[in-house]
Enzyme design. Structure first.
Site, PDB file in Angstrom:
ATOM      1  CE  LYS A 165      85.461  34.476  26.879  1.00  0.00           C
ATOM      2  NZ  LYS A 165      84.565  33.620  27.666  1.00  0.00           N
ATOM      3  CE  LYS A 260      89.090  34.963  37.945  1.00  0.00           C
ATOM      4  NZ  LYS A 260      87.660  35.320  37.978  1.00  0.00           N
ATOM      5  CE  LYS A 263      87.782  25.696  34.402  1.00  0.00           C
ATOM      6  NZ  LYS A 263      86.387  25.197  34.365  1.00  0.00           N
TER       7      LYS A 263
END
Length: 398
Positions: A165, A260, A263
């Site tokens: 991230k 996966k 969102k």
């Protein structure tokens, strides 16, 4: 608790203050240690009457970033509903975790309420469960700070999700909270003395850190050291074990069967959101990625999308794997996709209707969240107080 995904952040904790519920015993394998362990997580069955009085507690959460999607629902929330008749259950909207990356404050407030409403719409029963917002229980943050003082920087530098991230954000621009949020996740788990934590593959590393941190704090401050400071002695925290649900734990993207459902994926086409309209669900399934093999089958490594879509159909239709295999083995994608879309629409329709009813009732959700936070605080405060005592803080008698 979940955080970049779900907490996946479900926790099964034990408390001697509650009477034991009868359950069958299942032996599961710990994916972290390779050892087997016992888990009482099935429906009612007779147990040894001589066993100590105890009731398991379940705590879980989903992060309010965007709409709850099918992966959140089938991988976590649907399982919560099955647990609440057997366990003491607390379900959290983990809003503090939603601030580790850039976000819209107005959207966070709305998403927090929507997420809580969807918990109830999916079948969480407030007569059996507590539902609350993470930031409404200050003990989460307080415990995080106390745990941070015992967390080596080297442990956090190894966290894969932070590396991924922060690379997207640019290492220099990444927030400190993105680096330290695994400690908050650990506090979500340890605050309620969790024994088992349902986790997905992407959360194993965070659970490993939680286990290591609990053991470290127990060693540094527990036992005789705590007793000398006026405490009861022994361990301050239980060491949580991982629990991976056998079905539905990992729903994959509609555009990539190896990723996966998330969102954070840039394309909304990659996921089914629980509040998607019937036409949108049908369109997403019609356009989802498939393959050119003949027939449909489970568990073929060369056909991840096929396995994912069949697994989703199995869960929402309520059929067994064998029944789905027999029904779909000779189908083409052109025949199967409408079948899957109809099953999804039928399964999600009651959730959407109930969501509209909940959000239309002014003040109801606020009352639910307030009462849930009060119940969670009753459980959380003693955990923090014990740790503060063991760490040498001055505790005043009230």
């Amino acid at each position: 608790m979940a955080h970049a995904t779900t907490l996946s952040h479900s926790l099964i904790a034990s408390s001697s203050r509650f009477s034991r519920l009868r359950s069958t015993t299942t032996f599961l394998r710990n994916p972290l240690t390779g050892k087997s362990f016992r888990c009482c997580c099935s429906a009612a069955a007779t147990t040894d009457e001589s066993s100590p009085s105890v009731r398991e507690r379940v705590v879980s959460g989903v992060q309010p970033t965007g709409s709850i999607h099918l992966g959140n629902y089938l991988g976590a929330i649907k399982n919560w509903v099955a647990l609440q008749d057997t366990y003491e259950t607390l379900f959290i909207v983990v809003d503090d975790h939603a601030t580790t990356q850039p976000y819209d404050p107005q959207q966070l407030r709305k998403a927090t309420r929507d997420t809580a409403a969807l918990y109830l719409a999916c079948g969480v029963d407030i007569s059996k469960s507590s539902v609350f917002v993470q930031s409404h229980v200050p003990a989460h943050m307080e415990l995080m700070w106390l745990l941070s003082s015992s967390t080596p920087i080297g442990w956090l530098q190894k966290m894969t999700q932070f590396k991924e991230k922060s690379r997207k954000e640019g290492a220099e621009n990444a927030a400190v909270s993105l680096f330290t949020y695994p400690v908050l996740m650990a506090s979500d788990i340890l605050l309620y003395q969790a024994e088992y934590v349902p986790v997905g593959e992407d959360q194993k590393q965070h659970l490993e850190l939680t286990r290591d941190l609990a053991q470290r704090v127990n060693h540094l401050y527990g036992g005789r050291k705590w007793k000398k400071l006026g405490g009861r002695g022994g361990s301050l925290f239980k060491i949580p074990e991982p629990l991976i649900p056998p079905v539905g734990a990992r729903v994959m993207s509609l555009t990539d069967g190896l990723s996966k459902m998330s969102k954070s994926a840039p394309s909304d086409q990659s996921r089914i959101n629980l509040l998607d309209s019937k036409d949108l669900i049908a369109d997403k399934i019609k356009r989802c990625k498939t393959d050119s093999f003949a027939g449909l089958e489970f568990d073929n490594a060369e056909r991840p999308e096929c396995n994912n879509l069949l697994s989703v159909y199995q869960i929402v239709s309520g059929k067994t794997k064998e029944e789905v295999m027999e029904e779909c083995k000779d189908m083409s994608w052109g025949t199967f996709k409408p079948l899957l879309a109809d099953a999804l629409i039928e399964h999600l329709s009651p959730v959407q209707v109930r969501y509209q009813e909940i959000t239309a009732e002014t003040g109801y959700l606020d009352k639910v969240l307030s009462e849930g936070a009060d119940r969670a605080t009753e459980i959380a405060v003693p955990t923090v107080r014990n740790l503060r005592q063991a760490m040498g803080f001055l505790i005043l008698d009230s």
